[in-house]
Design a protein around this motif. Structure first.
Motif, PDB file in Angstrom:
ATOM      1  N   ALA A 325     -28.623 -15.319  25.507  1.00  0.00           N
ATOM      2  CA  ALA A 325     -27.679 -15.419  24.791  1.00  0.00           C
ATOM      3  C   ALA A 325     -26.539 -16.315  25.110  1.00  0.00           C
ATOM      4  CB  ALA A 325     -27.019 -14.370  25.983  1.00  0.00           C
ATOM      5  N   LEU A 326     -26.685 -16.688  25.962  1.00  0.00           N
ATOM      6  CA  LEU A 326     -25.630 -18.203  26.746  1.00  0.00           C
ATOM      7  C   LEU A 326     -25.714 -18.801  25.337  1.00  0.00           C
ATOM      8  CD1 LEU A 326     -23.452 -19.750  28.802  1.00  0.00           C
ATOM      9  CD2 LEU A 326     -25.932 -20.693  30.043  1.00  0.00           C
ATOM     10  N   SER A 327     -27.142 -19.446  25.009  1.00  0.00           N
ATOM     11  CA  SER A 327     -27.133 -20.295  23.395  1.00  0.00           C
ATOM     12  C   SER A 327     -26.781 -20.462  22.756  1.00  0.00           C
ATOM     13  CB  SER A 327     -28.305 -20.664  23.569  1.00  0.00           C
ATOM     14  OG  SER A 327     -29.103 -21.496  24.498  1.00  0.00           O
ATOM     15  N   ILE A 328     -26.709 -18.709  22.342  1.00  0.00           N
ATOM     16  CA  ILE A 328     -25.571 -18.184  21.696  1.00  0.00           C
ATOM     17  C   ILE A 328     -24.257 -18.441  21.027  1.00  0.00           C
ATOM     18  CG2 ILE A 328     -24.896 -16.225  19.631  1.00  0.00           C
ATOM     19  CD1 ILE A 328     -27.887 -17.268  19.715  1.00  0.00           C
ATOM     20  N   VAL A 329     -23.833 -18.126  22.278  1.00  0.00           N
ATOM     21  CA  VAL A 329     -21.822 -18.071  22.761  1.00  0.00           C
ATOM     22  C   VAL A 329     -21.656 -20.035  23.042  1.00  0.00           C
ATOM     23  CG1 VAL A 329     -20.634 -18.064  24.846  1.00  0.00           C
ATOM     24  CG2 VAL A 329     -22.511 -16.281  23.586  1.00  0.00           C
ATOM     25  N   LEU A 330     -22.596 -20.481  23.681  1.00  0.00           N
ATOM     26  CA  LEU A 330     -22.410 -22.298  23.351  1.00  0.00           C
ATOM     27  C   LEU A 330     -22.686 -22.447  22.216  1.00  0.00           C
ATOM     28  CD1 LEU A 330     -24.771 -23.865  26.153  1.00  0.00           C
ATOM     29  CD2 LEU A 330     -21.966 -24.157  26.045  1.00  0.00           C
ATOM     30  N   ASP A 331     -22.869 -21.499  21.260  1.00  0.00           N
ATOM     31  CA  ASP A 331     -22.939 -22.378  20.342  1.00  0.00           C
ATOM     32  C   ASP A 331     -22.067 -21.964  19.008  1.00  0.00           C
ATOM     33  OD1 ASP A 331     -24.674 -23.334  17.587  1.00  0.00           O
ATOM     34  OD2 ASP A 331     -24.994 -21.413  16.979  1.00  0.00           O
ATOM     35  N   VAL A 332     -21.375 -20.730  19.283  1.00  0.00           N
ATOM     36  CA  VAL A 332     -20.158 -19.700  17.974  1.00  0.00           C
ATOM     37  C   VAL A 332     -18.672 -20.041  18.950  1.00  0.00           C
ATOM     38  CG1 VAL A 332     -22.095 -18.256  17.949  1.00  0.00           C
ATOM     39  CG2 VAL A 332     -20.604 -17.897  19.381  1.00  0.00           C
ATOM     40  N   ILE A 333     -18.737 -20.623  20.570  1.00  0.00           N
ATOM     41  CA  ILE A 333     -17.761 -20.998  20.699  1.00  0.00           C
ATOM     42  C   ILE A 333     -17.587 -22.215  21.424  1.00  0.00           C
ATOM     43  CG2 ILE A 333     -16.900 -18.198  21.031  1.00  0.00           C
ATOM     44  CD1 ILE A 333     -16.847 -18.917  23.959  1.00  0.00           C
ATOM     45  N   GLY A 334     -18.315 -22.579  22.044  1.00  0.00           N
ATOM     46  CA  GLY A 334     -18.101 -24.388  22.532  1.00  0.00           C
ATOM     47  C   GLY A 334     -18.562 -24.284  23.748  1.00  0.00           C
ATOM     48  N   ASP A 335     -18.456 -25.103  24.612  1.00  0.00           N
ATOM     49  CA  ASP A 335     -19.095 -25.242  25.924  1.00  0.00           C
ATOM     50  C   ASP A 335     -17.346 -25.178  27.034  1.00  0.00           C
ATOM     51  OD1 ASP A 335     -17.578 -27.814  25.373  1.00  0.00           O
ATOM     52  OD2 ASP A 335     -18.980 -29.314  26.312  1.00  0.00           O
ATOM     53  N   ASP A 336     -16.748 -24.331  26.778  1.00  0.00           N
ATOM     54  CA  ASP A 336     -15.716 -23.567  27.118  1.00  0.00           C
ATOM     55  C   ASP A 336     -16.155 -23.054  28.846  1.00  0.00           C
ATOM     56  OD1 ASP A 336     -13.656 -23.049  28.932  1.00  0.00           O
ATOM     57  OD2 ASP A 336     -11.771 -22.271  26.857  1.00  0.00           O
ATOM     58  N   TRP A 337     -16.711 -24.053  29.996  1.00  0.00           N
ATOM     59  CA  TRP A 337     -16.981 -22.916  31.083  1.00  0.00           C
ATOM     60  C   TRP A 337     -16.861 -21.833  31.670  1.00  0.00           C
ATOM     61  CZ3 TRP A 337     -21.980 -23.624  29.754  1.00  0.00           C
ATOM     62  CH2 TRP A 337     -22.431 -25.292  29.364  1.00  0.00           C
ATOM     63  N   ASP A 338     -15.262 -22.179  31.545  1.00  0.00           N
ATOM     64  CA  ASP A 338     -14.639 -21.485  32.198  1.00  0.00           C
ATOM     65  C   ASP A 338     -13.872 -19.992  31.770  1.00  0.00           C
ATOM     66  OD1 ASP A 338     -12.059 -20.276  34.580  1.00  0.00           O
ATOM     67  OD2 ASP A 338     -11.648 -19.885  33.170  1.00  0.00           O
ATOM     68  N   LEU A 339     -14.174 -20.071  30.067  1.00  0.00           N
ATOM     69  CA  LEU A 339     -14.401 -19.100  29.479  1.00  0.00           C
ATOM     70  C   LEU A 339     -15.687 -18.305  29.183  1.00  0.00           C
ATOM     71  CD1 LEU A 339     -13.091 -17.116  27.530  1.00  0.00           C
ATOM     72  CD2 LEU A 339     -13.608 -18.728  25.478  1.00  0.00           C
ATOM     73  N   ILE A 340     -16.883 -18.492  29.528  1.00  0.00           N
ATOM     74  CA  ILE A 340     -17.905 -18.596  29.100  1.00  0.00           C
ATOM     75  C   ILE A 340     -18.034 -17.323  30.751  1.00  0.00           C
ATOM     76  CG2 ILE A 340     -20.035 -18.968  29.693  1.00  0.00           C
ATOM     77  CD1 ILE A 340     -19.432 -21.575  27.697  1.00  0.00           C
ATOM     78  N   ALA A 341     -17.600 -18.482  31.919  1.00  0.00           N
ATOM     79  CA  ALA A 341     -17.737 -17.500  32.846  1.00  0.00           C
ATOM     80  C   ALA A 341     -17.122 -16.313  33.567  1.00  0.00           C
ATOM     81  CB  ALA A 341     -17.656 -18.134  34.538  1.00  0.00           C
ATOM     82  N   GLU A 342     -16.258 -16.006  32.137  1.00  0.00           N
ATOM     83  CA  GLU A 342     -15.191 -15.284  32.652  1.00  0.00           C
ATOM     84  C   GLU A 342     -15.307 -13.890  31.732  1.00  0.00           C
ATOM     85  OE1 GLU A 342     -11.582 -12.635  33.435  1.00  0.00           O
ATOM     86  OE2 GLU A 342     -12.624 -14.165  34.376  1.00  0.00           O
ATOM     87  N   ARG A 343     -16.293 -14.153  31.110  1.00  0.00           N
ATOM     88  CA  ARG A 343     -17.314 -13.187  29.956  1.00  0.00           C
ATOM     89  C   ARG A 343     -18.322 -12.902  29.850  1.00  0.00           C
ATOM     90  NH1 ARG A 343     -11.984 -12.940  29.164  1.00  0.00           N
ATOM     91  NH2 ARG A 343     -11.405 -13.615  26.799  1.00  0.00           N
ATOM     92  N   MET A 344     -19.178 -13.718  30.331  1.00  0.00           N
ATOM     93  CA  MET A 344     -20.133 -14.161  30.759  1.00  0.00           C
ATOM     94  C   MET A 344     -20.626 -13.375  32.578  1.00  0.00           C
ATOM     95  SD  MET A 344     -22.291 -15.913  27.502  1.00  0.00           S
ATOM     96  CE  MET A 344     -23.782 -14.660  27.971  1.00  0.00           C
ATOM     97  N   SER A 345     -20.114 -13.499  33.289  1.00  0.00           N
ATOM     98  CA  SER A 345     -19.990 -13.054  34.478  1.00  0.00           C
ATOM     99  C   SER A 345     -19.203 -12.599  35.076  1.00  0.00           C
ATOM    100  CB  SER A 345     -20.285 -14.480  34.990  1.00  0.00           C
ATOM    101  OG  SER A 345     -20.893 -14.363  36.951  1.00  0.00           O
ATOM    102  N   ARG A 346     -17.921 -12.441  35.211  1.00  0.00           N
ATOM    103  CA  ARG A 346     -16.959 -12.292  36.117  1.00  0.00           C
ATOM    104  C   ARG A 346     -16.783 -10.837  35.253  1.00  0.00           C
ATOM    105  NH1 ARG A 346     -13.154 -17.384  34.847  1.00  0.00           N
ATOM    106  NH2 ARG A 346     -14.699 -19.048  35.933  1.00  0.00           N
ATOM    107  N   MET A 347     -16.265 -11.019  34.357  1.00  0.00           N
ATOM    108  CA  MET A 347     -15.466  -9.453  33.747  1.00  0.00           C
ATOM    109  C   MET A 347     -16.481  -8.411  34.007  1.00  0.00           C
ATOM    110  SD  MET A 347     -13.056  -7.402  32.869  1.00  0.00           S
ATOM    111  CE  MET A 347     -11.704  -9.077  32.003  1.00  0.00           C
ATOM    112  N   PRO A 348     -17.828  -8.644  33.140  1.00  0.00           N
ATOM    113  CA  PRO A 348     -18.405  -7.806  33.479  1.00  0.00           C
ATOM    114  C   PRO A 348     -19.128  -7.684  34.881  1.00  0.00           C
ATOM    115  CG  PRO A 348     -20.066  -9.703  32.763  1.00  0.00           C
ATOM    116  CD  PRO A 348     -17.863  -9.761  32.967  1.00  0.00           C
ATOM    117  N   ALA A 349     -18.966  -8.686  35.739  1.00  0.00           N
ATOM    118  CA  ALA A 349     -18.676  -7.724  37.401  1.00  0.00           C
ATOM    119  C   ALA A 349     -18.172  -6.866  37.501  1.00  0.00           C
ATOM    120  CB  ALA A 349     -19.349  -9.113  38.384  1.00  0.00           C
ATOM    121  N   ARG A 350     -16.769  -7.378  37.280  1.00  0.00           N
ATOM    122  CA  ARG A 350     -15.521  -6.498  37.660  1.00  0.00           C
ATOM    123  C   ARG A 350     -15.607  -4.879  36.848  1.00  0.00           C
ATOM    124  NH1 ARG A 350     -12.931 -11.241  37.496  1.00  0.00           N
ATOM    125  NH2 ARG A 350     -12.338 -10.400  35.441  1.00  0.00           N
ATOM    126  N   ILE A 351     -16.032  -4.734  35.605  1.00  0.00           N
ATOM    127  CA  ILE A 351     -16.612  -3.477  34.822  1.00  0.00           C
ATOM    128  C   ILE A 351     -17.663  -2.682  35.818  1.00  0.00           C
ATOM    129  CG2 ILE A 351     -17.098  -2.154  32.236  1.00  0.00           C
ATOM    130  CD1 ILE A 351     -15.937  -4.698  31.548  1.00  0.00           C
TER     131      ILE A 351
END
Length: 421
Positions: A325-351
């Protein structure tokens, strides 16, 4: 045990030495006796959280178990996964969700948070024991009939009303079943060319439109699983602008693959909802960046060999996703690490209400984190997967990024890219 991550880059912002002590990131500077890990060139992210994982246990241990799925998750950088209810027996009682929760604790590789069924047996006829599951040891907060749509609007309204009492979430598999009967792939030019029965985008969009209206009426929380069409994005955008309490997820495969893959007739590309058009993929990527889509969720769906290596029409839908999953996200949206952390960690944990997860690596935070080598590239080999299944659509692809280490409450589950146990 103490661990010192030497020279790591925290979310790609700055280099630091992170000390992990007593399960948390420590700021006391006492590194004596710490196990030193050379993290130069690595990115530290909050441990990834998956809202949509199929672990198959109980009932289909030939395809996956809680332990093997947990290992795949840890290797993918995850520290928590939400296990879907379509097991056998279905996770529609306190007893079954507690069994899944206990198996996750015994495996000890990621936190496994069970998702409870909305209806008894996923049959869509009467509500399951939502309250009993919520007050069980598993403390279920998300309920879903994933694999089936809660198509009865009265039942959907009742479910939304019920979970509102404990701030629960109904996660909908948006598919109007009367529009998808016999469907084999996305309805469009490719399905016409191949002569396969089409699955129209409106089957998804109509249910999402109905459900955001119901959620608005009730004032409850709705989560939309595996959004796959540009039209769905527009419905969600409108709903969010009106203040509806709705969140949504997109899968890695819907961010990368299109319905053209079906021209191979390889059942590994058969999935529910189906792969859509390139225009849909573009819309999904933009929505993820904007926040119209809140979360990347894998919909990790392992299948036994006989359920995939057969004719397209008879193959079960679903793809593996946790380890890539992380590799696919890196491939399609690039290395915006803050965005990746929000979409793949912070927000799902909150939900999901997972209070120990989704926190950036900083002093005082629980040490649930992952270390990524952004410069690495790897070729996907199905035989190397930790899953019991091999139905990855990315076989032979070379993708960016490599998970070097994963820590769960300060203890490594993955080191040097390999599972610790």
């Amino acid at each position: 045990m103490k661990h010192l991550l030497k020279g790591v880059s925290v979310l790609g912002r700055h280099r630091a030495d992170l000390l992990i002590k007593d399960g948390k990131v420590s700021g006391d500077g006492d590194v004596k006796g710490a196990d030193v890990i050379d993290a130069d060139g690595l990115i530290a992210l909050p441990g990834l959280v998956d809202l949509h994982t199929h672990l198959r246990e109980p009932g289909r241990e030939d395809a996956e178990t809680v332990e093997t799925g947990s290992r795949a998750a840890a290797l993918g950088g995850y520290t928590a996964v939400c296990a879907m209810a379509n097991t056998s027996p279905v996770a529609d009682t306190a007893g079954v969700v507690e069994q899944v929760y206990r198996l996750g604790r015994e495996a000890g590789l990621v936190d496994v948070q069970p998702i409870g069924a909305v209806t008894v047996g996923l049959a869509g006829e009467r509500l399951a024991e939502l309250g009993a599951m919520a007050t069980s040891a598993a403390a279920v907060r998300i309920f879903s009939d994933d694999g089936h749509c809660v198509s009865d609007p009265r039942l959907m309204r009742r479910a939304l009303e019920y979970v509102k009492a404990f701030d629960g979430v109904i996660a909908q598999h948006a598919e109007e079943p009367r529009l998808t009967e016999g469907a084999q792939m996305h309805e469009g030019q490719v399905s016409i060319r191949l002569g396969l029965a089409g699955w129209p985008a409106v089957a998804e969009e109509a249910i999402i439109a109905r459900d955001v209206l119901l959620a608005e009426h009730v004032g409850s929380r709705l989560h939309v699983c595996h959004v796959s069409t540009a039209g769905s994005v527009e419905v969600l955008r409108h709903a969010k602008a009106r203040g509806v309490r709705v969140t949504a997820e997109v899968t890695p495969h819907h961010l990368l693959l299109t319905d053209e893959r079906a021209t191979s007739y390889d059942p590994v590309f058969k999935v529910n909802p189906p792969l859509r058009t390139s225009a849909d993929v573009t819309a999904l990527r933009e929505a993820l960046r904007e926040g119209v889509i809140d979360v990347v969720a894998t919909d990790h769906a392992p299948h036994a060999v006989e359920d995939k290596e057969c004719e397209w029409a008879y193959a079960r839908p679903g793809m593996l996703g946790l380890e890539t999953a992380l590799s696919i996200v890196l491939d399609v949206i690039g290395d915006d690490w803050d965005l990746i952390a929000e979409r793949m960690s912070r927000m799902p944990a909150r939900i999901a209400g997972l209070s120990e997860h989704g926190h950036d690596p900083a002093p005082g935070a629980m040490a649930n984190l992952t270390l990524v080598d952004p410069a690495a590239r790897r070729t996907i080999e199905p035989a190397e997967s930790a899953s019991r299944s091999r139905n990855t659509p990315y076989a032979g692809m070379t993708l960016p990024g490599r998970i070097v280490a994963t820590f769960l409450r300060g203890e490594p589950t993955v080191l040097d890219g390999k599972a610790v146990r």
